[in-house]
Design an enzyme around this catalytic site. Sequence first.
Site, mmCIF file in Angstrom:
data_model
loop_
_atom_site.group_PDB
_atom_site.id
_atom_site.type_symbol
_atom_site.label_atom_id
_atom_site.label_comp_id
_atom_site.label_asym_id
_atom_site.label_seq_id
_atom_site.Cartn_x
_atom_site.Cartn_y
_atom_site.Cartn_z
ATOM 1 N N HIS A 139 -33.030 84.421 116.652
ATOM 2 C CA HIS A 139 -32.123 85.176 115.774
ATOM 3 C C HIS A 139 -31.701 86.501 116.390
ATOM 4 C CE1 HIS A 139 -32.528 82.695 112.108
ATOM 5 N NE2 HIS A 139 -33.740 82.440 112.574
ATOM 6 N N PRO A 140 -30.425 86.876 116.210
ATOM 7 C CA PRO A 140 -30.018 88.232 116.593
ATOM 8 C C PRO A 140 -30.521 89.216 115.548
ATOM 9 C CG PRO A 140 -28.213 87.142 115.459
ATOM 10 C CD PRO A 140 -29.331 86.118 115.591
ATOM 11 N N GLU B 238 -23.594 84.019 108.168
ATOM 12 C CA GLU B 238 -24.585 84.457 107.187
ATOM 13 C C GLU B 238 -24.663 85.977 107.090
ATOM 14 O OE1 GLU B 238 -27.217 80.450 108.062
ATOM 15 O OE2 GLU B 238 -27.842 82.393 108.863
ATOM 16 N N PHE C 230 -36.703 91.517 112.860
ATOM 17 C CA PHE C 230 -36.746 91.491 111.396
ATOM 18 C C PHE C 230 -35.937 90.304 110.918
ATOM 19 C CE2 PHE C 230 -34.639 92.733 107.350
ATOM 20 C CZ PHE C 230 -35.767 92.731 106.543
ATOM 21 N N ILE D 257 -34.583 87.926 107.761
ATOM 22 C CA ILE D 257 -34.308 87.854 106.333
ATOM 23 C C ILE D 257 -33.154 86.891 106.122
ATOM 24 C CG2 ILE D 257 -32.698 89.805 106.375
ATOM 25 C CD1 ILE D 257 -33.781 90.589 103.586
ATOM 26 N N ALA E 99 -30.016 86.465 105.122
ATOM 27 C CA ALA E 99 -29.018 87.513 104.875
ATOM 28 C C ALA E 99 -27.800 87.017 104.115
ATOM 29 C CB ALA E 99 -28.569 88.113 106.205
#
Length: 334
Positions: free
Chosen positions: A59-60, A82, A113, A115, A117
Amino acid sequence: MGSVFDEKDFLACCGSTKFAQQMVAVGPFSTQQDAIHAARNIWFNKVDVNGWLEAFAAHPQIGQTPSRDHKSPAFAQWSKGEQSTALSTATELTLQELLEWNARYREKFGFVFLICASGRSTPEILTELKIRYQNRPIIEFEIAAQEQMKITELRLSRLFSDKADTAPAVKPLSTTNIATKAEDRVNIIGAHLTAATRAAGAKPAHNPIRTRPPITTHVLDTSRGCPANGIEVRLEMWKDNQARPQFGETYIDGWIILGSSATDKDGRSGQLMNMVEALVPGIYRISFNTGKYNPDGFFPYVSIVFEIKESQKWDHFHVPLLLSPFSLSTYRGS
């Protein structure tokens, strides 16, 4: 006949190679709900800690554009979509603050991090990031895994979108009060750290046949986001049956060494004691030479003392260590 997807399709949903391979192996799936159920089982019960970290690393950071050379173009495209609400609600100031907090988070926990989004604004995400930054690494590690599962479910829905009219509604993964309930589910992470298969059914009341030493350990370096390789580990037992080691007192000759080893590339120790069926009840100490592993770290060494009761002599005791430069966490795994 069920829907047929290949490994690249599932890599677009979750960046863990093992997850994608397992999904292909158990497919095809008749419905979206079948795929969701399989994905949850694979993610939480079959993908190990390295697979979790691989998925996180795909993930970025929130607020950043995915890499163009990402191993799954669909993953990068979905990730960008997203984050569209977050990016559309961001200002120059909030993006800069998000960048700074992302860096703090990664320095503390060793991974990006994470989540779900989709539909969330930058202020919402920033608030959540600040709250989760206060967590202990072991709790945050599971929360990140739960968020990854929510992202995976959304993306699986995309794969089945052309059959949405016949697919049943998917019940989203609930994470209500996840931070306060994480201690109740800490054995999930223990399963990943031990890479052990948990037997189904009730715990046997009699002597089981062991397939591994009764006391093991595993070290995860959260600052680097990977298992800690090459840490010297020593296991000892208190030999004086009359006196007990007490807090604040110095003991020189009270401990006998049962065995020593070093962690391998997966962070697991070698055999620290003989393969015995019944443990001798008593007080044990496991020590880690963290100073040699990281000379610039805060801990020259770490020792954990624990007691095994008569009623626990048939149990397996796994003592994992989550290590960062200035903090550590441990718990009894299974």
